[in-house]
Write a protein that holds these residues in place. Sequence first.
Motif, mmCIF file in Angstrom:
data_model
loop_
_atom_site.group_PDB
_atom_site.id
_atom_site.type_symbol
_atom_site.label_atom_id
_atom_site.label_comp_id
_atom_site.label_asym_id
_atom_site.label_seq_id
_atom_site.Cartn_x
_atom_site.Cartn_y
_atom_site.Cartn_z
ATOM 1 N N VAL A 168 0.968 -1.120 -0.188
ATOM 2 C CA VAL A 168 -0.498 0.341 -0.184
ATOM 3 C C VAL A 168 0.941 1.435 -0.128
ATOM 4 O O VAL A 168 1.468 1.171 0.585
ATOM 5 C CB VAL A 168 -0.996 -0.264 0.931
ATOM 6 N N ASP A 169 0.895 2.360 -1.039
ATOM 7 C CA ASP A 169 0.314 3.527 -0.816
ATOM 8 C C ASP A 169 0.208 4.498 -0.445
ATOM 9 O O ASP A 169 -1.225 4.111 -0.399
ATOM 10 C CB ASP A 169 1.563 3.730 -2.215
ATOM 11 N N LEU A 170 1.075 5.692 0.908
ATOM 12 C CA LEU A 170 -0.350 6.418 0.739
ATOM 13 C C LEU A 170 0.529 7.855 0.903
ATOM 14 O O LEU A 170 1.696 7.316 2.137
ATOM 15 C CB LEU A 170 -0.643 6.139 2.135
ATOM 16 N N GLU A 171 0.268 8.631 0.981
ATOM 17 C CA GLU A 171 0.297 10.432 1.333
ATOM 18 C C GLU A 171 0.066 10.380 1.917
ATOM 19 O O GLU A 171 -1.451 11.901 1.606
ATOM 20 C CB GLU A 171 1.238 11.050 -0.255
ATOM 21 N N GLY A 179 -12.551 1.259 4.293
ATOM 22 C CA GLY A 179 -12.140 0.070 4.212
ATOM 23 C C GLY A 179 -13.314 -0.959 4.771
ATOM 24 O O GLY A 179 -13.987 -0.409 5.901
ATOM 25 N N GLU A 180 -13.686 -2.230 4.246
ATOM 26 C CA GLU A 180 -14.871 -2.883 5.098
ATOM 27 C C GLU A 180 -13.687 -3.214 6.505
ATOM 28 O O GLU A 180 -12.356 -3.102 6.432
ATOM 29 C CB GLU A 180 -14.963 -4.135 4.174
ATOM 30 N N ASN A 181 -14.839 -3.856 7.355
ATOM 31 C CA ASN A 181 -14.152 -4.646 8.295
ATOM 32 C C ASN A 181 -13.265 -5.381 7.717
ATOM 33 O O ASN A 181 -13.105 -6.208 6.878
ATOM 34 C CB ASN A 181 -14.756 -5.662 9.052
ATOM 35 N N GLY A 182 -11.843 -5.543 8.499
ATOM 36 C CA GLY A 182 -10.892 -6.622 8.061
ATOM 37 C C GLY A 182 -9.800 -6.651 6.172
ATOM 38 O O GLY A 182 -9.389 -7.322 5.871
ATOM 39 N N ALA A 183 -9.663 -5.088 5.747
ATOM 40 C CA ALA A 183 -9.475 -4.629 4.625
ATOM 41 C C ALA A 183 -7.585 -4.055 5.489
ATOM 42 O O ALA A 183 -6.935 -4.028 4.190
ATOM 43 C CB ALA A 183 -10.099 -2.830 4.058
ATOM 44 N N GLY A 184 -7.798 -4.147 6.598
ATOM 45 C CA GLY A 184 -6.250 -3.353 7.427
ATOM 46 C C GLY A 184 -5.834 -2.086 7.310
ATOM 47 O O GLY A 184 -4.855 -1.757 7.761
ATOM 48 N N LYS A 185 -6.957 -1.756 6.807
ATOM 49 C CA LYS A 185 -6.737 -0.103 8.403
ATOM 50 C C LYS A 185 -5.936 -0.195 9.342
ATOM 51 O O LYS A 185 -5.119 0.850 9.605
ATOM 52 C CB LYS A 185 -8.088 0.313 7.877
ATOM 53 N N SER A 186 -6.455 -0.681 9.861
ATOM 54 C CA SER A 186 -5.657 -0.484 11.160
ATOM 55 C C SER A 186 -4.310 -0.954 11.098
ATOM 56 O O SER A 186 -3.402 -0.598 12.013
ATOM 57 C CB SER A 186 -6.911 -1.355 12.336
ATOM 58 N N VAL A 224 -8.582 4.244 -0.211
ATOM 59 C CA VAL A 224 -10.045 3.080 -0.340
ATOM 60 C C VAL A 224 -8.985 1.940 -0.314
ATOM 61 O O VAL A 224 -8.618 2.215 -1.150
ATOM 62 C CB VAL A 224 -11.427 2.840 -0.616
ATOM 63 N N LEU A 225 -8.929 0.484 0.859
ATOM 64 C CA LEU A 225 -8.418 0.147 0.863
ATOM 65 C C LEU A 225 -9.309 -1.504 0.919
ATOM 66 O O LEU A 225 -10.039 -1.006 1.568
ATOM 67 C CB LEU A 225 -7.749 -0.488 2.335
ATOM 68 N N ARG A 226 -9.056 -2.703 -0.044
ATOM 69 C CA ARG A 226 -10.069 -3.308 -0.044
ATOM 70 C C ARG A 226 -8.890 -4.956 -0.101
ATOM 71 O O ARG A 226 -8.177 -5.191 -0.847
ATOM 72 C CB ARG A 226 -11.001 -3.403 -1.488
ATOM 73 N N GLN A 227 -9.503 -5.435 1.041
ATOM 74 C CA GLN A 227 -8.394 -6.497 0.976
ATOM 75 C C GLN A 227 -6.996 -6.173 0.782
ATOM 76 O O GLN A 227 -5.946 -7.062 0.293
ATOM 77 C CB GLN A 227 -8.559 -7.589 -0.105
ATOM 78 N N GLY A 228 -7.157 -4.926 1.681
ATOM 79 C CA GLY A 228 -5.243 -5.182 2.001
ATOM 80 C C GLY A 228 -4.677 -3.985 0.797
ATOM 81 O O GLY A 228 -3.319 -3.943 0.898
ATOM 82 N N THR A 258 -21.614 6.631 -3.087
ATOM 83 C CA THR A 258 -22.356 5.800 -3.698
ATOM 84 C C THR A 258 -21.007 5.241 -4.617
ATOM 85 O O THR A 258 -20.483 4.190 -4.556
ATOM 86 C CB THR A 258 -23.062 6.062 -5.106
ATOM 87 N N GLN A 259 -20.255 5.642 -5.319
ATOM 88 C CA GLN A 259 -18.964 5.169 -5.897
ATOM 89 C C GLN A 259 -18.282 4.889 -4.913
ATOM 90 O O GLN A 259 -17.432 4.012 -4.576
ATOM 91 C CB GLN A 259 -18.079 7.015 -6.304
ATOM 92 N N LEU A 260 -18.243 5.615 -2.994
ATOM 93 C CA LEU A 260 -17.172 5.194 -2.508
ATOM 94 C C LEU A 260 -17.710 3.600 -1.639
ATOM 95 O O LEU A 260 -17.214 3.165 -1.489
ATOM 96 C CB LEU A 260 -17.441 6.164 -1.287
ATOM 97 N N ALA A 261 -19.084 3.420 -1.584
ATOM 98 C CA ALA A 261 -19.635 2.466 -1.209
ATOM 99 C C ALA A 261 -19.548 1.240 -2.268
ATOM 100 O O ALA A 261 -18.669 0.458 -1.836
ATOM 101 C CB ALA A 261 -20.912 2.656 -1.005
ATOM 102 N N GLU A 262 -19.256 1.573 -3.360
ATOM 103 C CA GLU A 262 -18.471 0.298 -4.051
ATOM 104 C C GLU A 262 -17.548 0.005 -4.093
ATOM 105 O O GLU A 262 -17.268 -1.431 -4.153
ATOM 106 C CB GLU A 262 -19.288 0.773 -6.019
ATOM 107 N N LEU A 263 -16.519 0.973 -3.754
ATOM 108 C CA LEU A 263 -15.378 0.619 -3.894
ATOM 109 C C LEU A 263 -14.868 -0.085 -3.111
ATOM 110 O O LEU A 263 -14.237 -0.967 -2.834
ATOM 111 C CB LEU A 263 -14.702 2.054 -3.672
ATOM 112 N N ILE A 264 -15.747 0.957 -1.789
ATOM 113 C CA ILE A 264 -15.193 -0.098 -0.119
ATOM 114 C C ILE A 264 -16.035 -1.433 -0.647
ATOM 115 O O ILE A 264 -14.849 -2.359 -0.197
ATOM 116 C CB ILE A 264 -16.126 0.257 0.677
ATOM 117 N N ILE A 265 -16.934 -2.344 -1.120
ATOM 118 C CA ILE A 265 -17.436 -3.373 -0.829
ATOM 119 C C ILE A 265 -17.267 -4.164 -2.657
ATOM 120 O O ILE A 265 -16.791 -5.200 -2.377
ATOM 121 C CB ILE A 265 -18.955 -3.670 -0.356
#
Lengths: 321, 314, 502, 360
Positions: free
Chosen positions: C24-27, C38-45, C213-217, C231-238
Amino acid sequence: SSSAPSGTSTSASPLSISAPLSGQLGDKSFMDSANDGLTRAAKELGVKVKVVQAGADDAPAWERNLTEASSSGNYGLIVTGGTVVASTLKKVAKQFPNQKYLIFDSPSVGKNVTGISYAQNEGAFLVGALSALITDNPATFPRATGSKKIGVAGGMDIPVIRDFIVGFEQGAKAVDPNVTVDVRFINDFASAQKGYDVATAQFKDGADVVYQVAGAAGLGVLQAAEDSGRYAIGTDSDQNGIHPDSTPASAIKSVGNTVYNGIKSFQAGTLKFGTTIPGDIANSGVGIAFNDKLVPKDIQDKVDALRKQVVDGTIKVKSAL
Amino acid sequence: MSALGDFLSLALSSMIPILVTAIGGMFAERARATNIALDGTMLISALGAIIVGAATGNPWLGLLAGVISGIAYAAILAFAAFVLRCDLLIAGIAANLLATGVTLLVVQNVLKSTGTYAPANVPLIPRVSLGFIGKIPVIGPALSDQSALFYVVVVVTILGALVLNRTRFGVHVKAVGESEEAAEAAGLKPILTRTVTLLISGAAAGIGGTYLSLSSVASFNSDLTGGLGFIAFAAVIFGRATPLGTILASVLFGIATAASIQLQGSGVIDPQLLHSLPYVATVLALAVQSIRRHRLNRFDVTDTSFLPAIIPRG
Amino acid sequence: MDQPLLALKGIVKTFGPMTAVDSVDLEIRAGRIHALLGENGAGKSTLMNCLFGLLRPDSGSIEIEGVAVEVTSPKKALELGIGMVHQHFKLVPSLTVAQNVALGREPHSGPFVKTKEAEATVERLSREYGLDVDPRSRVRSLSVGAQQRVEILRALAQDVRILVLDEPTAVLTPAETERFFEVIKGFAARGLAVILISHHLSEVRRVADEVTVLRQGRRVAHSAIEEVTNTQLAELIIGRAQPIVSEVERGTPGETRLSIDGLDVRDGRGLEIVHAVSFTVRAGEIVGVLGIAGNGQTEMVEAITGLRRPASGSVVINGIETAGEHTGLVRRAGLGHVPEDRNGRGLAGYWSVQDNISIGYLDTPEVGGRLTSRARMGALARRLMIDFDVRANSPQQQARRLSGGNAQKMVLARELSRKPDVVVCAEPTRGLDIAATAAVRSRLVEARDLGAAVLLVSSEIDEVTQIADRVLVISSGRIVAEFDDHRPTEAEVGRAMLGGHE
Amino acid sequence: MTEPQDSETATAARSFPGLVATARRVVPLGLFQSMVAIVLGIVICFVIMLFATADPLVAFQAFTLGTFRNAYSIGSMIAIASILAVTAFASTVAFRAGAFNIGTEGQLVLGGLTAAIIAEKLPGPGGLVQVIALLGAMAAGALWIAIPTVLRVRYRTNEILTTLMANYIAADLALFLVNQYFRDKGSGAVETPPLDESRWLLQILPPSAANIGVVVALVLAGVLWLWFDRTRAGKRAEVSGLQPAFAEYLGIHSVSYLRNSMLISGALAGLGGGLAILGISHAYIDGFSPQYGFLGITVALIGRLRPVGVLVSALLYASLITGATAMQAVSDVPYSLVFVLQGILILLITSQRIGGRRTA
Ligand SMILES: Nc1ncnc2c1ncn2[C@@H]1O[C@H](COP(=O)(O)OP(=O)(O)OP(=O)(O)O)[C@@H](O)[C@H]1O
Ligand SMILES: Nc1ncnc2c1ncn2[C@@H]1O[C@H](COP(=O)(O)OP(=O)(O)OP(=O)(O)O)[C@@H](O)[C@H]1O
Ligand SMILES: [Mg+2]
Ligand SMILES: [Mg+2]
């Protein structure tokens, strides 16, 4: 199991002795004393001796060690000791009828066992008498207050220790029925600090003399007498030298000598099995060692008079056993 | 009145080794580094103290040696727990066994003494006679002629209470013990803190051990402690690892021990049963304590859990 | 564009076979609020824990102002000016607020803590940022909201430049949330960089400047907030089109299954915390009890489910009086319970999913009987895992390794699959992501439609107004409003909830 | 390192102080890891012997293999192992229920005393008397843990402390009772009269002490395995110990499991005492237990609280003891070295670092 050994020692190879003990050396009492006897036998009689120690509170280990030695068949004589081990030896000796055993501090417990028992009550009787004389004669014994109070600091409330106490009390009363005896237990044979605390309490409560029967914890009792400015009496071996100013006497149990003599007569083929060798005042198995610096001749004579009465049977010392 | 003073004197001297060891154990317990090897540690340091005391002729060097050997022994425990990652309780049990073995080995094979090592003419930690204070009723007889270690212990106890409640280190100990994660997130190093508390408990047990072998009588054998280390551990748990609680618990033990010696003089109760007095007293006091707490919380029927390492909730 | 204050490059973190964070890159820029979704378990924490030195990444680098840094420990992170407010509070309960805030960096003279100074610092900061707490009170005695403020104060107390907030609003009341957002906007205005993790898109939209947005890490999107719709965000997340949340039909209630009458409950300290609460729940309806956390809901639920003895009043389940009875009897009377404290009460973390499910079935012929059978327990677990969409590697996986959503679904599987007549659930979607939340809510509606009486205790207004058939509002341990005839609007209940506070 | 679910638990603990169980969790060791640890332990023992004795090879051989050199030592080992297994089961039952009963030594001593008295005084056929004596031992053990149990269950009194104290009280009480009422008047030691041979447990490898107590241990292992792994009540007992708050939520009367488990634990410890008296020492002798109760705690922990694990670790520990006996007989290794070696072996065997994965 293994083949039974032959109990007869041929003079060709030197006699081998195994000594599985019911405790560890270092109690400065009969274990150490017995060890002295064994060492002397090894040196002077040319026998081979193997001492095996075990936990003092590990009865199963005593049995293992005894059986181990018996079943090996390598030893002409097995020496063990301590009252506590008697019942175990009884079981083991029955299993190995051809093996010969010598047990000190216990009567014989089998046809192939010779016992050596000590009349500790008689030794205690003598020091009891001395203690009463001390508290009755503050003029002669400057550290005494004349309180007519003496004490015993016992290791634990167990029969052997009670045997000491019974004799001690009788000895004191024989000199002066008005003397009171303050009996306390340290509940420990090891902690000198606890012995010190208990004896100090006794001295503060007025005791002029405290007799220690507490193994290593007794060292604390002797020290307490020194620090409290009173008297203490040693036990089992001559402890008068540790604090020469406050230890007028010690009651002696000559375990080493008797064990040595036992081995010697076994070598000579004169040791009788199934019997018990008594160690009492009469044959000096037990006795009293005075600190001549503290105890003047006339007092020693008074104690000696009592000793004679015990020997000739005029006085019968009670026993707790 | 002097009887009372004598009694207190006895209670104090019985309390000394328990209190100081417990104060050290309190730190370890508070950091959740339960040290049940206090007994073994006392034993090791009793030996260290008497060897050095006898060799140098200076009891204070003996004390120093006792403390150092206590620390060293606690370091072994910490090594086992944090490097070898043994369960701390099992490691503690093993350390107690090891202490018996090591001391026996040293006494027999190094000091060439059978079982009990009692060198002659070893200078002891001095006793302090208080001069005119000794004349004050009750307090005088209670305090005078106590071992100088008594004052050392008093100082250590006050210091311990101060350190736990007033210093950064004390806060860190509590934080590590109560919430390892919180401590970690705050940049503390839980393992380091626990190790230090273990070392502290070793040092304190070192003073306790020295008291046993070098204060009244210079003698040592491997049964010397008679379980005092476990009693100290009990005092820690009983005192809920707080300074005041631990002190009170140790005082209770001291008084009960003194009573079990003094009451023997009266001869009314069997000495064997009297000997149980400190233990019975603990169970009773503990029962009373928890019944009272239960009264306070009686509305809460949900709490069925318990905490093996004692974290005070009050 | 200027140099980012903080750059994470190619961070990878694996736990055994599973990759929690995958290159993951993040600035992050100063003065901006950056939302991490991101969903639960996406790896945010996990990603944030790597940044804060609580975890060591397997590979990847961290740069601050273009300089590569090694964050080996939280201590190091703090020195570098990175502060973090954790999803799960990291506070020491028995210490005071000031001690917690200063932990690790206590002002001191010699070894001694300068308590006065530490307290003064807290007082100053709490005035400055409008975070109201008493520095001398013990954290144990604080409400969750106040504990949250302590966490934030702690991060602020050390001149941080980068502040990570991991789901900070999950436990806050609407009013607290509002105030909290003012505070973090203030941070940004002072030039701090803020990373905000949240599951609430509306919140994110209100405060964030940009989103990742993170999904599955993996990072699947990064943009300025204005450039994406919800709506776009929600789609990206799940990862797929969001299911349209259709309006939930109101149920058709049958006979009364649960009736509470005059319930008084005391808390652990013996203070009465629930006063004379009475209501009923009928078969086929969901009754929502709405209220700000800490108004006696917890104790009320415990009293109803047998976990706490009520001081007085009655609880009747299926005609059986259960007030003060043990949970065993309450359950036999027909109760299913989804507890608020999921990890402490709802599951055994060190047990497998299989054991966690079948422990609720021990008295049924399915796995029960005096002797249990592993095979039958496994079969049951596998069936329910499919039915309730519990995603775990296998039925043998330890429950504590499940993500929050899956853990909750596992609890639901155990509790609802036995078709209890009465279902009591407390905060069933706390900490869950959008998809899991929707799944849990539809399960409850389904249970209702099958004829269960459902009591839903929640502090989420939208949850209650979406699915409850009747709504009760609780405040200070009393029912202060009741909406029987219609689903109230958010505004209506909002007023009622605050009304009770006067 | 942080584990997300754990911290949630911690959060729960914070908002509801005391609701979350913190039962001691023992991590199972792999077989390979145990082997590595044992081998390493033995190597270290050898190194120590190199310094401690002139004939290290002989001593080492006796220590490690001495147990298996003749039927007598194997028998001794089995006899000790069966007692250790039973006392370790006592600990296991309690630990699994979340009760840290460290009073097994006291329960064992009083159980042993009870068995000795019953076996001595009760007339009747040997087998029946043995059974009654063993039941009496169990009753005594259970009775001795009853007060800590009631206090723990009703008032949440710390059972670690009460059971620890009960050990000391038991020792004093046993000494008192024997001295005052049951002493063998013909002996100077604190012991009851030797038991008639009809009271002895059937010996299976005479003259060694091995006896049918080993069957009791094996049966117990089977029963416990069944109970822990295969029964519904066992499952409930497990959760009651692991996480009482969860158990209560599930409708399980966790307190009753706690109570029963503590009582069973006490009874098993008492049984261990009875077996030691009827099977090995054949009279109550002060010191009949070389700390079987305390050793049982270690054995239980080394066996990871699993019935089969406990059996294996009991055998291992017992062979350490008999190996030491053999070693003393053939070499001049000091007795004290035995404790040193035992301590080191325990540390190595329970280490989770040795032979395990490097990472946490
Ligand atoms: N210490 C750990 N050991 C094993 N797996 C872990 C560990 N920590 C996290 N995980 C797993 O890594 C994945 C990412 O977890 P993480 O907590 O980062 O998710 P998240 O995005 O913060 O979710 P949530 O929204 O629920 O907080 C999850 O599947 C989680 O189970
Ligand atoms: N190991 C144990 N420890 C404590 N208590 C136990 C233990 N085993 C059984 N019990 C008690 O004995 C009771 C009967 O056990 P059993 O296996 O018959 O439960 P059950 O019939 O399934 O219980 P229920 O009737 O509640 O469904 C249990 O409810 C429990 O109280
Ligand atoms: Mg998270
Ligand atoms: Mg039933």
